[in-house]
Design a protein around this motif. Structure first.
Motif, mmCIF file in Angstrom:
data_model
loop_
_atom_site.group_PDB
_atom_site.id
_atom_site.type_symbol
_atom_site.label_atom_id
_atom_site.label_comp_id
_atom_site.label_asym_id
_atom_site.label_seq_id
_atom_site.Cartn_x
_atom_site.Cartn_y
_atom_site.Cartn_z
ATOM 1 N N ILE A 134 -6.007 23.507 73.453
ATOM 2 C CA ILE A 134 -6.304 24.876 73.897
ATOM 3 C C ILE A 134 -7.442 25.457 73.070
ATOM 4 O O ILE A 134 -8.359 26.089 73.610
ATOM 5 C CB ILE A 134 -5.044 25.753 73.802
ATOM 6 C CG1 ILE A 134 -3.997 25.271 74.804
ATOM 7 C CG2 ILE A 134 -5.385 27.216 74.053
ATOM 8 C CD1 ILE A 134 -2.647 25.949 74.660
ATOM 9 N N MET A 149 3.318 23.504 78.241
ATOM 10 C CA MET A 149 3.317 24.965 78.198
ATOM 11 C C MET A 149 4.311 25.450 77.154
ATOM 12 O O MET A 149 5.527 25.375 77.347
ATOM 13 C CB MET A 149 3.661 25.535 79.572
ATOM 14 C CG MET A 149 2.662 25.169 80.664
ATOM 15 S SD MET A 149 1.089 26.010 80.483
ATOM 16 C CE MET A 149 1.583 27.684 80.876
ATOM 17 N N ASP A 153 0.850 31.345 80.102
ATOM 18 C CA ASP A 153 -0.592 31.522 79.941
ATOM 19 C C ASP A 153 -1.177 31.804 81.321
ATOM 20 O O ASP A 153 -1.153 30.936 82.195
ATOM 21 C CB ASP A 153 -1.231 30.260 79.339
ATOM 22 C CG ASP A 153 -2.687 30.476 78.946
ATOM 23 O OD1 ASP A 153 -3.368 31.286 79.605
ATOM 24 O OD2 ASP A 153 -3.152 29.826 77.989
ATOM 25 N N ARG A 155 -4.009 31.807 82.376
ATOM 26 C CA ARG A 155 -5.142 30.957 82.748
ATOM 27 C C ARG A 155 -4.697 29.611 83.292
ATOM 28 O O ARG A 155 -5.467 28.905 83.942
ATOM 29 C CB ARG A 155 -6.048 30.721 81.535
ATOM 30 C CG ARG A 155 -6.606 31.970 80.899
ATOM 31 C CD ARG A 155 -7.350 31.592 79.619
ATOM 32 N NE ARG A 155 -6.479 30.884 78.692
ATOM 33 C CZ ARG A 155 -6.911 30.204 77.620
ATOM 34 N NH1 ARG A 155 -8.207 30.131 77.378
ATOM 35 N NH2 ARG A 155 -6.051 29.605 76.827
ATOM 36 N N LEU A 260 -5.469 23.599 82.461
ATOM 37 C CA LEU A 260 -6.436 24.611 82.047
ATOM 38 C C LEU A 260 -7.849 24.093 82.253
ATOM 39 O O LEU A 260 -8.107 22.898 82.069
ATOM 40 C CB LEU A 260 -6.256 24.966 80.573
ATOM 41 C CG LEU A 260 -5.078 25.852 80.182
ATOM 42 C CD1 LEU A 260 -4.872 25.802 78.682
ATOM 43 C CD2 LEU A 260 -5.308 27.276 80.635
#
Length: 288
Positions: A134, A149, A153, A155, A260
């Motif tokens: 990240i 996770m 988040d 995003r 992501l």
């Protein structure tokens, strides 16, 4: 001979997950009546009822679940065939980050799909912890990250959910030792957090016998009978024995896998992102 329309099968796949035809229509940008007509047409083609009413929700019948498996494979092959001959002429380099256990379990299928449709793209792979990935993504060092996770988040797109499973080596009884010997990932790992919190909540004494960041090394430790561990059920293959309540161990929770992407958009990133999503959608469930 009757044939299955990939467009109808795509609708069927969404309806199978959505709580209603109306919700499926919203996801597909189709009217509820269009969705209903397509599902009736599909039932006419295959000659069986695919849904049964349970309250307000349409649930798959047994033939419906069987057809869903075929639908996923047919749509995937259709997309690969079309992409093979009508792929966009893109090339370049993409930088991907993922924990190494995901690289072994999920990336072979993802890379295979991507290479068949975009053979000239150079892929750079960085296997690190989710927290590190990240940060690297935020600093512009990665284009895409597949992560565990640890917290919501906005995003991230959740592409999959996996169930953690206690495992030990076949032919040994490491779970009978007290304190319980564990092989776990380094601090910061979601699996480690779930593992330790579950034991502490159940009042089971444990000791961390081995810790690390390499999935192969930790699996080897467990296969040698030196410790037990918690890993996704999908990864618990040959050489492992599944453990649970019969051995006095607490239930383990599931976790989400998120996707992501960096701020820079380009056709290569778009194409790989779509391939990741499609590959996870095509995963078949694993039974305990």
């Amino acid at each position: 001979m009757r044939s299955l329309d990939p467009d109808i099968l795509r609708t069927f796949m969404v309806v199978a997950e959505a709580p209603s035809y109306a919700e499926a229509g919203q996801r597909l940008n189709k009217t509820q009546s269009t969705v209903s007509v397509q599902m009736r047409r599909l039932e006419e083609i295959v000659g069986v009822e695919l849904f049964e009413k349970r309250g307000r929700k349409n649930e798959l019948t047994t033939p419906g679940r069987e057809l869903l498996d075929y639908a996923i494979r047919i749509v995937r092959l259709n997309d690969e065939a079309v992409g093979r001959f009508h792929r966009p002429a893109i090339s370049g380099r993409i930088r991907i980050g993922t924990p190494d256990d995901y690289a072994e379990t999920y990336l072979p299928e993802i890379f295979g799909r991507f290479a068949r449709t975009h053979p000239t793209v150079e892929v750079s792979l960085d296997c690190r912890s989710s927290e590190f990935l990240i940060r690297s993504l935020d600093e512009g060092e990665l284009d895409i990250a597949l992560i565990t996770m640890m917290r919501p988040d906005p995003r991230a797109r959740i592409v999959h959910r996996e169930q953690l499973q206690w495992v030990a080596a076949e032919g040994c009884e490491s779970e009978k030792a007290s304190p319980l010997p564990l092989a776990v990932w380094q601090p910061g790992c979601t699996w480690r957090k779930i593992t330790l919190e579950s034991l502490e909540g159940a009042g089971i004494p444990y000791r961390i016998a081995y810790s690390g960041t390499n999935a192969v090394a930790l699996s080897m430790v467990v296969r040698q009978g030196l410790a037990i561990t918690a890993m996704p059920l999908r990864m618990a293959g040959r050489g492992f024995r599944l453990l649970g309540s019969a051995e006095g161990l607490p239930a383990l929770s599931s976790f989400d896998i998120g996707l992501l992407r960096g701020a820079d958009a380009n056709p290569v990133v778009d194409a790989f992102y779509d391939h990741v999503v499609a590959s996870f959608e095509a995963l078949e469930p694993i039974a305990a």
